[in-house]
Design a protein around this motif. Structure first.
Motif, short mmCIF file in Angstrom:
data_model
loop_
_atom_site.label_atom_id
_atom_site.label_comp_id
_atom_site.label_asym_id
_atom_site.label_seq_id
_atom_site.Cartn_x
_atom_site.Cartn_y
_atom_site.Cartn_z
N PRO A 130 0.83 -1.21 0.00
CA PRO A 130 0.00 0.00 0.00
C PRO A 130 0.86 1.26 0.00
N VAL A 131 0.30 2.33 -0.56
CA VAL A 131 1.01 3.60 -0.69
C VAL A 131 0.16 4.72 -0.11
N LEU A 132 0.80 5.56 0.69
CA LEU A 132 0.21 6.80 1.17
C LEU A 132 1.10 7.91 0.64
N ALA A 133 0.54 8.76 -0.21
CA ALA A 133 1.35 9.77 -0.90
C ALA A 133 0.65 11.12 -0.88
N SER A 134 1.38 12.12 -1.32
CA SER A 134 0.81 13.46 -1.39
C SER A 134 -0.13 13.57 -2.59
N ASP A 135 -1.01 14.52 -2.50
CA ASP A 135 -2.02 14.75 -3.53
C ASP A 135 -1.41 15.52 -4.69
N VAL A 136 -0.84 14.76 -5.63
CA VAL A 136 -0.29 15.33 -6.86
C VAL A 136 -0.89 14.54 -8.02
N PRO A 137 -0.93 15.14 -9.22
CA PRO A 137 -1.62 14.49 -10.35
C PRO A 137 -1.20 13.05 -10.63
N GLY A 138 0.10 12.75 -10.62
CA GLY A 138 0.55 11.39 -10.91
C GLY A 138 0.04 10.38 -9.91
N ILE A 139 -0.01 10.76 -8.66
CA ILE A 139 -0.53 9.87 -7.61
C ILE A 139 -2.03 9.66 -7.80
N ARG A 140 -2.75 10.74 -8.10
CA ARG A 140 -4.20 10.61 -8.31
C ARG A 140 -4.48 9.66 -9.47
N GLU A 141 -3.65 9.74 -10.52
CA GLU A 141 -3.83 8.83 -11.67
C GLU A 141 -3.62 7.38 -11.25
N ILE A 142 -2.59 7.12 -10.50
CA ILE A 142 -2.32 5.76 -10.03
C ILE A 142 -3.45 5.28 -9.12
N ALA A 143 -3.91 6.15 -8.23
CA ALA A 143 -4.96 5.78 -7.27
C ALA A 143 -6.27 5.42 -7.97
N GLU A 144 -6.50 5.96 -9.16
CA GLU A 144 -7.71 5.59 -9.92
C GLU A 144 -7.72 4.10 -10.25
N HIS A 145 -6.55 3.50 -10.32
CA HIS A 145 -6.43 2.09 -10.71
C HIS A 145 -6.24 1.15 -9.53
N PHE A 146 -5.74 1.68 -8.40
CA PHE A 146 -5.39 0.81 -7.28
C PHE A 146 -5.98 1.34 -5.98
N PRO A 147 -6.88 0.58 -5.37
CA PRO A 147 -7.51 1.04 -4.13
C PRO A 147 -6.55 1.12 -2.94
N ASN A 148 -5.38 0.48 -3.03
CA ASN A 148 -4.44 0.54 -1.91
C ASN A 148 -3.47 1.71 -2.04
N VAL A 149 -3.79 2.67 -2.93
CA VAL A 149 -3.03 3.92 -3.04
C VAL A 149 -3.95 5.04 -2.58
N ARG A 150 -3.53 5.74 -1.54
CA ARG A 150 -4.31 6.85 -1.00
C ARG A 150 -3.44 8.09 -0.99
#
Length: 166
Positions: free
Chosen positions: A87-107
Motif C-alpha cells: 500500500p502507498v500513502l502519498a501526497s495529492d499530486v496528479p501522478g498519484i491521483r492517476e495511479i490511485a484511480e487504478h489501485f484502491p491501496n493507493v491513497r
C-alpha cells in the motif's frame, strides 16, 4: 523533513514502527534528515539503508510506503510498490491521483494536512492490508493494468506502428 514528522505521529500510534530510508546519501539532505530524526527521538526507529539495488525486495517486505512529495510526474517508486502489493500513502499530486484511480491501496492527502491525519490514514491502510491478507490480488491487478511493463510496451509499439508508413 516531512516524512520524519509524519513518522513521529505513526510511532505515537504504533511504538514498534520502523522506517527504512532508501536512497543515495552523503549529502546535505541526509545530514538534515538524520538531525531531525535524532531531535525527535526516533533514532532507534529509523534505518538509513543508502542506495540499494534490491528496492523491489524492500518494498515487498514493507507494510506501507509513505511518499510525501511536493511534485512528481508519474512516480515510478509508487508504481513499484503497487507491483509488489505494498500500500502507498502519498501526497495529492496528479501522478498519484492517476495511479490511485487504478489501485484502491493507493491513497493520498494534501501536504497542507496535519501529520496526525497522515498517521491516521497510514493506520487505516495498515489495517486494511492485514484484513486483505496476502498481496497476490494486488499484484495480479497491477499485472493487468495500464502500468505493467508488458502493457506499456504493447501500447508504445501500437503508437509506433501507426506512425511508420507502410
Amino acid at each position: 523533513g516531512r516524512l520524519v514528522s509524519i513518522f513521529r505521529e505513526i510511532v505515537k500510534q504504533e511504538p514498534g514502527a520502523r522506517l527504512m530510508v532508501v536512497g543515495r546519501g552523503g549529502n546535505e539532505i541526509e545530514v538534515e534528515v538524520r538531525k531531525r530524526v535524532a531531535r525527535l527521538g526516533l533514532t532507534s526507529h529509523v534505518v538509513f539503508l543508502g542506495e540499494r539495488r534490491d528496492v523491489p525486495r524492500l518494498l515487498k517486505a514493507a507494510d506501507l510506503m509513505i511518499f510525501p512529495s511536493f511534485w512528481e510526474g508519474l512516480p515510478g517508486v509508487c508504481l513499484e510498490a503497487c507491483a509488489v502489493g505494498t500500500p502507498v500513502l502519498a501526497s495529492d499530486v496528479p501522478g498519484i491521483r492517476e495511479i490511485a484511480e487504478h489501485f484502491p491501496n493507493v491513497r493520498y492527502l494534501g501536504l497542507d494536512r496535519d501529520d496526525s491525519e497522515w498517521a491516521s490514514l497510514a493506520d487505516r491502510l495498515l489495517h486494511e492490508k492485514s484484513e486483505r491478507g496476502n498481496a497476490d490480488a494486488s499484484v495480479r491487478k497491477f499485472s493487468n493494468s495500464v502500468f505493467s511493463l508488458e502493457n506499456c510496451a504493447r501500447a508504445h509499439l501500437e503508437v509506433w506502428k501507426e506512425r511508420i508508413p507502410k
